[in-house]
Write an enzyme that holds these catalytic residues in place. Structure first.
Site, PDB file in Angstrom:
ATOM      1  CB  ALA A  54      23.450  12.590 -14.164  1.00  0.00           C
ATOM      2  CB  VAL A  55      26.819  11.646 -18.778  1.00  0.00           C
ATOM      3  CG1 VAL A  55      28.210  11.167 -19.190  1.00  0.00           C
ATOM      4  CG2 VAL A  55      25.751  10.691 -19.298  1.00  0.00           C
ATOM      5  CD  GLU A  87       8.828  17.269 -15.780  1.00  0.00           C
ATOM      6  OE1 GLU A  87       9.710  16.582 -15.225  1.00  0.00           O
ATOM      7  OE2 GLU A  87       7.618  17.066 -15.597  1.00  0.00           O
ATOM      8  CG  ASN A  92      20.754  20.178 -20.855  1.00  0.00           C
ATOM      9  OD1 ASN A  92      21.550  19.937 -21.752  1.00  0.00           O
ATOM     10  ND2 ASN A  92      20.713  19.497 -19.726  1.00  0.00           N
ATOM     11  CE1 TYR A  99      16.499  12.318 -22.265  1.00  0.00           C
ATOM     12  CE2 TYR A  99      16.581  14.688 -21.968  1.00  0.00           C
ATOM     13  CZ  TYR A  99      16.788  13.415 -21.483  1.00  0.00           C
ATOM     14  OH  TYR A  99      17.266  13.229 -20.215  1.00  0.00           O
TER      15      TYR A  99
END
Length: 142
Positions: A54-55, A87, A92, A99
């Protein structure tokens, strides 16, 4: 961590501070942090699973996610993990691109995996990469 997670994932139920505390107290959980962000993995060599990355929106699009991901991958490889998986929500696109740029390939889906407070659901895309550079080529798409 709970505040950053809530800001980064506003559509889903945010993880609570007590949930993060429980994860961090588990000997298989490792974390990487940068200003405005963090990532958690579950490390069970020869595998590692990204639990969350998370950012905070204030720190997005500045390379923080990639720094966290690189750190997690190095940490996992250094501890004996040979592959890493995760996952990610199908919608997104930014995370999926992050990734993919790091060598992860899509290996499948989990239908309706993410269930949101408004009653909707979304598929998860499964992604995986091999760790340890030069050990093997990326996994093919299935």
């Amino acid at each position: 961590m709970a505040a950053i997670h809530a800001a980064a994932f506003s559509r889903q139920r945010p993880w609570s501070a007590s949930e993060f505390a429980a994860l961090l107290s588990d000997r298989t959980t490792r974390s990487a942090t940068v200003p405005h962000g963090f990532g958690l993995i579950r490390l069970l060599p020869p595998e590692a699973e990204i639990l969350t990355l998370a950012v905070h929106p204030d720190g997005q699009r500045r390379g923080a996610g990639r720094r966290i991901l690189d750190n997690l991958m190095e940490m996992a490889a250094g501890a004996g993990a040979e592959r890493m998986f995760l996952e990610v929500a199908a919608s997104n696109a930014a995370a999926r691109a992050l990734y993919a740029a790091a060598g992860f390939v899509e290996t499948g889906t989990r239908p309706r995996y993410y269930r949101y407070p408004d009653g909707t659901a979304e598929d998860a895309v499964l992604m995986e990469t091999r760790l340890r550079t030069g050990a093997a080529p990326p996994l093919p798409k299935s």
